[in-house]
Write a protein that holds these residues in place. Structure first.
Motif, PDB file in Angstrom:
ATOM      1  N   TYR A  22       0.817  -1.218   0.000  1.00  7.34           N
ATOM      2  CA  TYR A  22       0.000   0.000   0.000  1.00  7.34           C
ATOM      3  C   TYR A  22       0.849   1.266   0.000  1.00  7.34           C
ATOM      4  O   TYR A  22       0.342   2.360  -0.269  1.00  7.34           O
ATOM      5  CB  TYR A  22      -0.912   0.025   1.235  1.00  7.34           C
ATOM      6  CG  TYR A  22      -0.176  -0.138   2.546  1.00  7.34           C
ATOM      7  CD1 TYR A  22       0.473   0.925   3.158  1.00  7.34           C
ATOM      8  CD2 TYR A  22      -0.110  -1.383   3.172  1.00  7.34           C
ATOM      9  CE1 TYR A  22       1.159   0.768   4.351  1.00  7.34           C
ATOM     10  CE2 TYR A  22       0.572  -1.559   4.364  1.00  7.34           C
ATOM     11  CZ  TYR A  22       1.207  -0.474   4.951  1.00  7.34           C
ATOM     12  OH  TYR A  22       1.894  -0.647   6.125  1.00  7.34           O
ATOM     13  N   PRO A  50       3.255   4.132  -1.145  1.00  9.97           N
ATOM     14  CA  PRO A  50       3.800   4.691  -2.398  1.00  9.97           C
ATOM     15  C   PRO A  50       5.309   4.857  -2.310  1.00  9.97           C
ATOM     16  O   PRO A  50       5.894   4.844  -1.221  1.00  9.97           O
ATOM     17  CB  PRO A  50       3.099   6.050  -2.516  1.00  9.97           C
ATOM     18  CG  PRO A  50       2.722   6.411  -1.116  1.00  9.97           C
ATOM     19  CD  PRO A  50       2.460   5.121  -0.402  1.00  9.97           C
ATOM     20  N   ARG A  98      -9.815  -1.215  -0.961  1.00 16.12           N
ATOM     21  CA  ARG A  98      -8.802  -0.255  -1.411  1.00 16.12           C
ATOM     22  C   ARG A  98      -9.129   0.248  -2.823  1.00 16.12           C
ATOM     23  O   ARG A  98      -8.946   1.434  -3.133  1.00 16.12           O
ATOM     24  CB  ARG A  98      -7.424  -0.895  -1.390  1.00 16.12           C
ATOM     25  CG  ARG A  98      -6.839  -1.082   0.009  1.00 16.12           C
ATOM     26  CD  ARG A  98      -5.395  -1.554  -0.057  1.00 16.12           C
ATOM     27  NE  ARG A  98      -4.826  -1.781   1.260  1.00 16.12           N
ATOM     28  CZ  ARG A  98      -4.318  -0.835   2.041  1.00 16.12           C
ATOM     29  NH1 ARG A  98      -4.311   0.428   1.623  1.00 16.12           N
ATOM     30  NH2 ARG A  98      -3.808  -1.125   3.232  1.00 16.12           N
ATOM     31  N   GLY A 101      -9.448   3.857  -1.990  1.00 15.37           N
ATOM     32  CA  GLY A 101      -8.067   4.328  -2.000  1.00 15.37           C
ATOM     33  C   GLY A 101      -7.276   3.799  -0.829  1.00 15.37           C
ATOM     34  O   GLY A 101      -6.670   2.748  -0.901  1.00 15.37           O
ATOM     35  N   GLU A 117      -4.545   4.854   0.136  1.00 14.91           N
ATOM     36  CA  GLU A 117      -3.140   4.767  -0.269  1.00 14.91           C
ATOM     37  C   GLU A 117      -2.231   5.160   0.887  1.00 14.91           C
ATOM     38  O   GLU A 117      -2.470   6.137   1.593  1.00 14.91           O
ATOM     39  CB  GLU A 117      -2.860   5.693  -1.459  1.00 14.91           C
ATOM     40  CG  GLU A 117      -1.421   5.586  -1.960  1.00 14.91           C
ATOM     41  CD  GLU A 117      -1.075   6.606  -3.036  1.00 14.91           C
ATOM     42  OE1 GLU A 117      -0.169   6.314  -3.828  1.00 14.91           O
ATOM     43  OE2 GLU A 117      -1.709   7.674  -3.062  1.00 14.91           O
TER      44      GLU A 117
END
Length: 440
Positions: free
Chosen positions: A323, A325, A419, A423, A425
């Motif tokens: 998850y 970035p 997700r 999202g 994120e």
């Protein structure tokens, strides 16, 4: 706020790992009746009388050279003195006071930190008489326990929580995003702090381990308030600390607990090593939003595929953090630095995001319709409803007919669908199953 830290120290084979497991209620530490069997520092979370705290099992620090056991004991005590809020000093009722015990006691006494002596292996009432000699070590609190039987652990924790510092006041407002930098030595954490702040606020050296303390620096960017927590932490000159660098995680843990977003800094030139996984694991287990920051990208030889290939390596090595970035930059040249804080702000928002129950259940219902749960011995999981019960990290409870039927692979499927819809994120999702009662 950061949880108080309790460090368990003592010479080898006094039962530190067994007591650690008792306190956290899990068998994270390998337990074997052989000195030095714990091969890595482990930490867990304990709770007693509605008070949460972190626990460090300091066993198994291996030092090369002569008199290895005494060096090991000394390093454990030094680490605990440096970082812990309360120290549990483990001794052995059967062995009595040994020279190693006396040396640790001397160090702890000079440190002026709260110390509770836990006299282990008090397995019966007759052994209770053996605890009194340990008062001569100079500490007021002596508790007889049996790690193997679990007796006396409650009495020990009663004494431990009496000495916790007051953590009732939040240092910063809710609108402030607290960002911690973690990573192994010499990946450029201090250089990155300086690049973000635009000035030399933190001493930078090319020698691994020169930052002596964690440093908080509040600042504002594009109308958003932040606090940078530099966790280079626990750096001491000398072979003892160089040898045990990978075990020095207490300070990083404190910063992680206080943070909203954790930047896991990786050396782009050197690549990923095993220690990076340990460091990132602390952030994941603490439920914090996380970003992989690949530093020194300016000196990496690259073509149009290099970034994609490096990202894939991160995904392969950090399967538990897919998850998170990835941001590539250079603290030295400030190349791509402008890309970092929009990502920080976004994952902080995702970390505190909340989904309405009816919207969440629409997504779960669609997921179940597309891919129904498999049967197990003729029984099929039935999800009655789901609801988000917490943020930071987002936490979802599924109320079902039988929690035992929720296979981890199906839970992962549901997580992917959630997700995909919402999202989340950069943040872990915590998901639990509970049996739906008749009155719900």
């Amino acid at each position: 706020m950061a949880r108080p830290i309790v460090a368990i120290v003592g010479r080898p084979n006094v039962g530190k790992s067994t007591v650690f497991n008792r306190i956290i209620g899990d068998k994270l530490a390998i337990v074997e009746d052989k000195p030095g069997v714990t091969r890595d520092r482990l930490y867990g979370r304990g709770e007693w009388l509605d008070t949460e705290f972190s626990v460090i099992d300091t066993g198994g620090i291996e030092i090369d050279g002569e008199d290895q056991i005494m060096k090991s004991v000394r390093v454990q005590a030094e680490l605990a003195i440096e970082e812990a809020d309360v120290i549990v000093f483990m001794v052995d009722a059967k062995a009595g006071i040994t020279p190693a015990d006396s040396e640790v006691a001397e160090m702890l006494f000079r440190a002026k930190k709260p110390v509770i002596i836990a006299v282990n292996k008090v397995d019966n009432l007759k052994r209770m008489d053996d605890i009194y000699e340990f008062y001569s070590l100079g500490f007021g609190d002596v508790v007889g326990i049996s790690g193997s039987h679990g007796t006396g652990i409650g009495d020990l924790l009663d004494e431990v929580i009496k000495h916790f510092p007051d953590t009732s006041e939040e240092e910063y407002g809710e609108d402030v995003i607290k960002v911690a930098l973690i990573g192994r030595p010499n990946v450029g954490k201090s250089s990155l702090v300086n690049a973000i702040l635009g000035e030399e606020r933190v001493i930078v050296s090319n020698v691994a381990g020169t930052t002596r303390d964690a440093i908080d620096t509040p600042f504002e960017k594009d109308g958003q308030k932040y606090v940078i927590i530099d966790t280079a932490g626990m750096r001491k000159r000398g072979k003892v600390y160089e040898t045990t660098e990978k075990y020095s995680v207490m300070r990083a843990m404190k910063a992680i607990e206080r943070a909203d977003v954790v930047l896991v800094v990786i050396d782009g030139e050197e690549g990923i090593i095993e220690q990076d996984k340990h460091v990132a694991g602390y952030a994941h287990e603490a439920g914090k939003a996380a970003i992989f920051v690949v530093n020194k990208w300016d000196i990496v030889e690259k073509d149009d595929k290099t970034m994609h290939q490096f990202t894939q390596k991160i995904r392969d090595h950090f399967l538990f953090m897919t998850y998170a970035p990835v941001v590539y930059l250079s603290a030295k040249t400030k190349q791509r630095l402008h890309k970092l804080f929009p990502v920080v702000t976004n994952v902080a928002e995702q970390h505190s995001a909340r989904v309405a129950t009816h919207v969440l259940n629409d997504v779960v219902s669609d997921a179940v319709a597309i891919n129904p749960p498999p049967t197990d011995k003729g029984k099929r999981l039935r999800i009655n409803y789901a609801t988000q019960v917490a943020v930071k990290p987002p936490t979802i409870i599924f109320f079902v007919n039988d929690p035992e039927l929720m296979h981890f692979s199906y839970q992962r499927y549901l997580e992917n669908k959630i997700r995909g819809a919402f999202g989340f994120e950069g943040t872990p999702l915590r998901m639990f199953t509970r049996r739906k009662s008749d009155d719900e």
